[in-house]
Design a protein around this motif. Structure first.
Motif, PDB file in Angstrom:
ATOM      1  N   ALA A 256       0.869  -1.184   0.000  1.00 37.87           N
ATOM      2  CA  ALA A 256       0.000   0.000   0.000  1.00 37.87           C
ATOM      3  C   ALA A 256       0.905   1.232   0.000  1.00 37.87           C
ATOM      4  CB  ALA A 256      -0.900   0.001   1.227  1.00 37.87           C
ATOM      5  N   ALA A 257       0.300   2.412   0.004  1.00 35.56           N
ATOM      6  CA  ALA A 257       1.083   3.649   0.059  1.00 35.56           C
ATOM      7  C   ALA A 257       1.367   4.037   1.509  1.00 35.56           C
ATOM      8  CB  ALA A 257       0.336   4.773  -0.637  1.00 35.56           C
ATOM      9  N   ALA A 258       2.580   4.549   1.739  1.00 34.96           N
ATOM     10  CA  ALA A 258       2.972   5.037   3.061  1.00 34.96           C
ATOM     11  C   ALA A 258       4.026   6.123   2.896  1.00 34.96           C
ATOM     12  CB  ALA A 258       3.524   3.909   3.923  1.00 34.96           C
ATOM     13  N   VAL A 259       4.009   7.082   3.807  1.00 34.46           N
ATOM     14  CA  VAL A 259       4.950   8.200   3.801  1.00 34.46           C
ATOM     15  C   VAL A 259       5.738   8.179   5.100  1.00 34.46           C
ATOM     16  CG1 VAL A 259       5.141  10.713   3.730  1.00 34.46           C
ATOM     17  CG2 VAL A 259       3.364   9.579   2.409  1.00 34.46           C
ATOM     18  N   ALA A 260       7.030   8.450   5.015  1.00 37.02           N
ATOM     19  CA  ALA A 260       7.852   8.551   6.227  1.00 37.02           C
ATOM     20  C   ALA A 260       7.334   9.715   7.065  1.00 37.02           C
ATOM     21  CB  ALA A 260       9.309   8.771   5.859  1.00 37.02           C
ATOM     22  N   GLU A 261       7.246   9.502   8.362  1.00 37.10           N
ATOM     23  CA  GLU A 261       6.700  10.517   9.257  1.00 37.10           C
ATOM     24  C   GLU A 261       7.717  11.092  10.225  1.00 37.10           C
ATOM     25  OE1 GLU A 261       3.280   8.814  11.120  1.00 37.10           O
ATOM     26  OE2 GLU A 261       2.195   8.653   9.224  1.00 37.10           O
TER      27      GLU A 261
ATOM     28  N   GLY B 189       7.052  -2.924   5.489  1.00 38.13           N
ATOM     29  CA  GLY B 189       7.803  -4.129   5.154  1.00 38.13           C
ATOM     30  C   GLY B 189       8.622  -4.019   3.886  1.00 38.13           C
ATOM     31  N   THR B 190       8.643  -2.836   3.277  1.00 38.41           N
ATOM     32  CA  THR B 190       9.382  -2.613   2.023  1.00 38.41           C
ATOM     33  C   THR B 190      10.749  -2.042   2.340  1.00 38.41           C
ATOM     34  OG1 THR B 190       7.320  -2.204   0.855  1.00 38.41           O
ATOM     35  CG2 THR B 190       9.339  -1.396  -0.179  1.00 38.41           C
ATOM     36  N   ARG B 191      11.782  -2.626   1.743  1.00 35.09           N
ATOM     37  CA  ARG B 191      13.165  -2.160   1.911  1.00 35.09           C
ATOM     38  C   ARG B 191      13.841  -2.118   0.557  1.00 35.09           C
ATOM     39  NH1 ARG B 191      16.230  -4.380   6.977  1.00 35.09           N
ATOM     40  NH2 ARG B 191      17.844  -3.768   5.549  1.00 35.09           N
ATOM     41  N   VAL B 192      14.795  -1.220   0.403  1.00 35.62           N
ATOM     42  CA  VAL B 192      15.643  -1.144  -0.792  1.00 35.62           C
ATOM     43  C   VAL B 192      17.074  -1.105  -0.291  1.00 35.62           C
ATOM     44  CG1 VAL B 192      16.280   0.222  -2.808  1.00 35.62           C
ATOM     45  CG2 VAL B 192      13.887   0.132  -2.086  1.00 35.62           C
ATOM     46  N   THR B 193      17.943  -1.888  -0.893  1.00 38.27           N
ATOM     47  CA  THR B 193      19.355  -1.867  -0.500  1.00 38.27           C
ATOM     48  C   THR B 193      20.240  -1.574  -1.699  1.00 38.27           C
ATOM     49  OG1 THR B 193      19.629  -4.241  -0.822  1.00 38.27           O
ATOM     50  CG2 THR B 193      18.978  -3.516   1.377  1.00 38.27           C
ATOM     51  N   PHE B 194      21.360  -0.945  -1.432  1.00 38.02           N
ATOM     52  CA  PHE B 194      22.414  -0.697  -2.413  1.00 38.02           C
ATOM     53  C   PHE B 194      23.655  -1.404  -1.880  1.00 38.02           C
ATOM     54  CE2 PHE B 194      19.433   2.576  -3.358  1.00 38.02           C
ATOM     55  CZ  PHE B 194      19.608   2.891  -4.687  1.00 38.02           C
ATOM     56  N   ASN B 195      24.080  -2.439  -2.548  1.00 40.03           N
ATOM     57  CA  ASN B 195      25.219  -3.241  -2.100  1.00 40.03           C
ATOM     58  C   ASN B 195      25.049  -3.687  -0.648  1.00 40.03           C
ATOM     59  OD1 ASN B 195      26.581  -3.067  -4.572  1.00 40.03           O
ATOM     60  ND2 ASN B 195      27.450  -1.089  -4.005  1.00 40.03           N
ATOM     61  N   GLY B 196      23.811  -4.060  -0.292  1.00 43.17           N
ATOM     62  CA  GLY B 196      23.522  -4.554   1.041  1.00 43.17           C
ATOM     63  C   GLY B 196      23.254  -3.485   2.085  1.00 43.17           C
ATOM     64  N   VAL B 197      23.378  -2.216   1.727  1.00 44.62           N
ATOM     65  CA  VAL B 197      23.147  -1.116   2.664  1.00 44.62           C
ATOM     66  C   VAL B 197      21.724  -0.599   2.460  1.00 44.62           C
ATOM     67  CG1 VAL B 197      23.896   1.176   3.407  1.00 44.62           C
ATOM     68  CG2 VAL B 197      25.577  -0.480   2.574  1.00 44.62           C
ATOM     69  N   PRO B 198      20.890  -0.597   3.525  1.00 42.17           N
ATOM     70  CA  PRO B 198      19.510  -0.138   3.363  1.00 42.17           C
ATOM     71  C   PRO B 198      19.415   1.356   3.064  1.00 42.17           C
ATOM     72  CG  PRO B 198      19.930  -0.790   5.641  1.00 42.17           C
ATOM     73  CD  PRO B 198      21.174  -1.072   4.864  1.00 42.17           C
ATOM     74  N   ALA B 199      18.509   1.694   2.147  1.00 43.11           N
ATOM     75  CA  ALA B 199      18.301   3.085   1.755  1.00 43.11           C
ATOM     76  C   ALA B 199      17.205   3.720   2.602  1.00 43.11           C
ATOM     77  CB  ALA B 199      17.904   3.150   0.281  1.00 43.11           C
ATOM     78  N   PRO B 200      17.379   4.976   3.018  1.00 36.94           N
ATOM     79  CA  PRO B 200      16.306   5.707   3.690  1.00 36.94           C
ATOM     80  C   PRO B 200      15.146   5.921   2.701  1.00 36.94           C
ATOM     81  CG  PRO B 200      18.420   6.755   4.099  1.00 36.94           C
ATOM     82  CD  PRO B 200      18.631   5.738   3.023  1.00 36.94           C
ATOM     83  N   LEU B 201      13.913   5.710   3.178  1.00 29.69           N
ATOM     84  CA  LEU B 201      12.735   5.778   2.323  1.00 29.69           C
ATOM     85  C   LEU B 201      11.861   6.974   2.691  1.00 29.69           C
ATOM     86  CD1 LEU B 201      11.740   2.009   2.410  1.00 29.69           C
ATOM     87  CD2 LEU B 201      13.185   3.175   0.729  1.00 29.69           C
ATOM     88  N   PHE B 202      11.466   7.740   1.670  1.00 28.14           N
ATOM     89  CA  PHE B 202      10.533   8.849   1.846  1.00 28.14           C
ATOM     90  C   PHE B 202       9.094   8.372   1.659  1.00 28.14           C
ATOM     91  CE2 PHE B 202      14.348  11.058   0.443  1.00 28.14           C
ATOM     92  CZ  PHE B 202      14.377  12.172   1.256  1.00 28.14           C
ATOM     93  N   TYR B 203       8.882   7.494   0.666  1.00 27.68           N
ATOM     94  CA  TYR B 203       7.534   7.119   0.247  1.00 27.68           C
ATOM     95  C   TYR B 203       7.591   5.760  -0.425  1.00 27.68           C
ATOM     96  CZ  TYR B 203       3.354   7.197  -2.750  1.00 27.68           C
ATOM     97  OH  TYR B 203       2.176   6.882  -3.380  1.00 27.68           O
ATOM     98  N   VAL B 204       6.594   4.930  -0.160  1.00 30.06           N
ATOM     99  CA  VAL B 204       6.437   3.667  -0.882  1.00 30.06           C
ATOM    100  C   VAL B 204       4.986   3.521  -1.318  1.00 30.06           C
ATOM    101  CG1 VAL B 204       8.307   2.514   0.377  1.00 30.06           C
ATOM    102  CG2 VAL B 204       5.960   2.239   1.159  1.00 30.06           C
ATOM    103  N   SER B 205       4.787   2.863  -2.434  1.00 25.69           N
ATOM    104  CA  SER B 205       3.449   2.518  -2.923  1.00 25.69           C
ATOM    105  C   SER B 205       3.617   1.274  -3.796  1.00 25.69           C
ATOM    106  CB  SER B 205       2.839   3.675  -3.720  1.00 25.69           C
ATOM    107  OG  SER B 205       3.378   3.737  -5.020  1.00 25.69           O
ATOM    108  N   PRO B 206       2.515   0.709  -4.246  1.00 26.49           N
ATOM    109  CA  PRO B 206       2.649  -0.471  -5.107  1.00 26.49           C
ATOM    110  C   PRO B 206       3.426  -0.207  -6.406  1.00 26.49           C
ATOM    111  CG  PRO B 206       0.448  -0.396  -4.199  1.00 26.49           C
ATOM    112  CD  PRO B 206       1.129   0.902  -3.824  1.00 26.49           C
TER     113      PRO B 206
END
Length: 72
Positions: free
Chosen positions: A32-37, A47-64
């Motif tokens: 679903a959609a969510a915004v960092a607060e 439950g959504t994560r993005v990594t760059f070479n195993g390092v987690p990225a800070p997330l502003f917004y996620v959606s489908p």
């Protein structure tokens, strides 16, 4: 994932640098959609994560279909 794009221009980046703002487009990226607060930005939203070479990225917004992030 359909691609990674520059967060300011939405053009494909020629280079990705630490601290840059990027956007991922695709399908089924998050439930679903969510915004960092809060700051610091979380590295997981719904439950959504993005990594760059195993390092987690800070997330502003996620959606489908979109994730806005900062390259770690």
């Amino acid at each position: 994932i359909d691609g990674l794009y520059n967060g300011a221009t939405l053009a494909p980046p020629t280079m990705v640098s630490p601290g840059s703002l990027e956007v991922l487009f695709g399908e089924r990226l998050a439930p679903a959609a969510a915004v960092a607060e809060s700051i610091p930005l979380p590295t997981e939203l719904l439950g959504t994560r993005v990594t760059f070479n195993g390092v987690p990225a800070p997330l502003f917004y996620v959606s489908p279909t979109q994730i806005n992030l900062q390259v770690p």
